[in-house]
Design a protein around this motif. Structure first.
Motif, PDB file in Angstrom:
ATOM      1  N   ASP A 142     -74.686 -76.254 -42.703  1.00 38.76           N
ATOM      2  CA  ASP A 142     -75.351 -75.411 -43.689  1.00 38.76           C
ATOM      3  C   ASP A 142     -74.340 -74.977 -44.737  1.00 38.76           C
ATOM      4  N   ARG A 143     -74.377 -75.604 -45.872  1.00 36.30           N
ATOM      5  CA  ARG A 143     -73.400 -75.298 -46.923  1.00 36.30           C
ATOM      6  C   ARG A 143     -73.645 -73.933 -47.571  1.00 36.30           C
ATOM      7  N   SER A 144     -74.813 -73.349 -47.336  1.00 39.38           N
ATOM      8  CA  SER A 144     -75.090 -72.049 -47.939  1.00 39.38           C
ATOM      9  C   SER A 144     -74.433 -70.905 -47.149  1.00 39.38           C
ATOM     10  N   LYS A 145     -74.107 -71.150 -45.890  1.00 42.73           N
ATOM     11  CA  LYS A 145     -73.475 -70.117 -45.065  1.00 42.73           C
ATOM     12  C   LYS A 145     -71.962 -70.297 -45.111  1.00 42.73           C
ATOM     13  N   THR A 146     -71.256 -69.220 -45.240  1.00 42.42           N
ATOM     14  CA  THR A 146     -69.800 -69.261 -45.266  1.00 42.42           C
ATOM     15  C   THR A 146     -69.265 -68.658 -43.974  1.00 42.42           C
ATOM     16  N   PRO A 147     -68.838 -69.504 -43.033  1.00 42.11           N
ATOM     17  CA  PRO A 147     -68.304 -68.955 -41.781  1.00 42.11           C
ATOM     18  C   PRO A 147     -66.955 -68.276 -42.029  1.00 42.11           C
ATOM     19  N   ARG A 148     -66.707 -67.216 -41.294  1.00 42.23           N
ATOM     20  CA  ARG A 148     -65.441 -66.504 -41.389  1.00 42.23           C
ATOM     21  C   ARG A 148     -64.833 -66.395 -40.008  1.00 42.23           C
TER      22      ARG A 148
END
Length: 170
Positions: free
Chosen positions: A34-40
């Motif tokens: 999912d390119r819309s979510k930015t994992p941290r």
């Protein structure tokens, strides 16, 4: 799923290496899903050189500059004093810097997909340090604690609900 794991092993057994694998998996798998979510991811250690080593190791595994920049933008690090909060890692002209994340007051910690605490036996042995890192654990979906098995058997209060794993070989 929510996952809290405590990896115990002797010094040099590969605990940090296993954590690096998990960090890369979370960041890269999420990129593909999912390119819309930015994992941290937040990597915590008592000493700053270990956090820099981890960031450098991760960055060295990514060949393209844009992908490396994207990976590092998703990695925060924290070292003593933990009350200073997490730092973002940046690379410029062959140097690496950690700069405080500006929007991290104690009431507004970023949400992390994974929090890794290396040498957790040292941090959780001292109540003052434990109280400083616990908010980071509460602001995460998954946590991974790494500790030396010989130093985590007594006088250490680890968080409840951890799945204990004893690492014997990597």
């Amino acid at each position: 799923q929510h996952m809290s794991v405590h990896i115990k092993a002797p010094a040099g057994a590969g605990k940090t290496f296993v954590a690096l694998h998990f960090i890369m998996t979370i960041i890269k798998d999420q990129d593909a899903k999912d390119r819309s979510k930015t994992p941290r991811v937040l990597f915590i250690a008592r000493n700053a050189p270990l956090t820099v080593f981890v960031a450098k190791w991760l960055a060295s595994r990514i060949k393209s500059a844009p992908a490396r920049k994207r990976l590092l933008s998703r990695l925060h690090v924290a070292s003593m004093p933990f009350s200073d909060g997490p730092c973002a890692v940046t690379v410029s002209k062959n140097s690496m810097a950690a700069t405080p994340v500006s929007d991290c007051g104690s009431a507004s910690l970023p949400k992390y997909d994974l929090v890794v605490i290396d040498e957790a036996h040292h941090i959780f042995r001292k109540e003052t340090l434990r109280l400083q890192v616990e908010p980071f654990l509460q602001a995460s979906d998954k946590c991974l604690l790494l500790s030396d098995i010989s130093q985590s058997l007594s006088d250490v209060t680890f968080p409840a609900g951890l799945h204990d794993v004893e690492l014997t070989e990597v």
